[in-house]
Write a protein that holds these residues in place. Structure first.
Motif, mmCIF file in Angstrom:
data_model
loop_
_atom_site.group_PDB
_atom_site.id
_atom_site.type_symbol
_atom_site.label_atom_id
_atom_site.label_comp_id
_atom_site.label_asym_id
_atom_site.label_seq_id
_atom_site.Cartn_x
_atom_site.Cartn_y
_atom_site.Cartn_z
ATOM 1 N N UNK A 10 38.383 35.295 22.457
ATOM 2 C CA UNK A 10 38.750 36.580 23.050
ATOM 3 C C UNK A 10 39.400 37.437 21.970
ATOM 4 N N UNK A 11 39.084 38.734 21.941
ATOM 5 C CA UNK A 11 39.644 39.634 20.948
ATOM 6 C C UNK A 11 40.065 40.939 21.634
ATOM 7 N N UNK A 12 41.191 41.516 21.172
ATOM 8 C CA UNK A 12 41.677 42.812 21.672
ATOM 9 C C UNK A 12 41.638 43.798 20.521
ATOM 10 N N UNK A 13 41.263 45.056 20.826
ATOM 11 C CA UNK A 13 41.120 46.057 19.779
ATOM 12 C C UNK A 13 41.723 47.396 20.194
ATOM 13 N N UNK A 26 40.752 50.940 12.924
ATOM 14 C CA UNK A 26 40.451 49.908 13.913
ATOM 15 C C UNK A 26 41.372 48.723 13.669
ATOM 16 N N UNK A 27 42.043 48.277 14.723
ATOM 17 C CA UNK A 27 42.879 47.078 14.642
ATOM 18 C C UNK A 27 42.416 46.114 15.731
ATOM 19 N N UNK A 28 42.063 44.902 15.340
ATOM 20 C CA UNK A 28 41.618 43.884 16.290
ATOM 21 C C UNK A 28 42.334 42.570 15.986
ATOM 22 N N UNK A 29 42.566 41.783 17.034
ATOM 23 C CA UNK A 29 43.195 40.478 16.852
ATOM 24 C C UNK A 29 42.723 39.505 17.922
ATOM 25 N N UNK A 30 42.544 38.265 17.514
ATOM 26 C CA UNK A 30 42.322 37.150 18.432
ATOM 27 C C UNK A 30 43.473 36.186 18.193
#
Length: 149
Positions: free
Chosen positions: A38-41, A58-62
């Protein structure tokens, strides 16, 4: 390292004006040697030149990965061009593609990465998919909503 880029003009528009602001969402990514995560952006768009160029962050993290990407994209007619840089993995390169009838078909490239993107925007929703066989992230699918201004 595969960069995730959300380039998303709307169906009836040929520029980037309607993207201005912040968009947030979630989806999944598939690491080369692991299960889907799962990833949030969050994506911030700063539109310039009467909607013909955009600077995006763009910033994304899992749970296991983090990505911070910036891009500058120009549009001439339906053709897109620009550059990108990802600060966590120190990778960068070129962006090319087309915006035709609200569908973006784009390619991001560096010396070590090639990724194909398909991106759509409808109203306050954006979605994109990315395929990069052999890269550390081989697939990404994310749905974004425009944040309240």
């Amino acid at each position: 390292m595969t960069a995730v880029v959300a380039i998303t003009p709307a169906c009836a528009q040929q520029g980037f004006n309607h993207l201005a602001g912040t968009w947030s969402g979630a989806g999944s990514m598939k690491p080369k040697d692991g299960p889907h995560e799962r990833v949030r952006c969050k994506v911030d768009y700063a539109v310039k030149n009467e909607g013909q160029s955009v600077k995006m962050n763009v910033r994304c993290a899992s749970d296991a990965y983090k990505m911070e990407l910036s891009a500058n994209i120009e549009q001439r007619g339906s053709e897109l061009s620009g550059n990108w840089f990802e600060s966590q993995y120190r990778q960068g390169g070129k962006i090319s593609g087309q915006n035709v009838d609200g569908l973006i078909d784009a390619k991001i490239e560096s010396d070590t990465i090639t990724a194909l993107l398909a991106v759509r925007t409808k109203g306050s929703r954006q979605s994109f998919t990315m395929e990069s066989p052999g890269a550390w992230v081989s697939q990404v699918s994310i749905d974004l909503l425009r944040d309240a201004r």
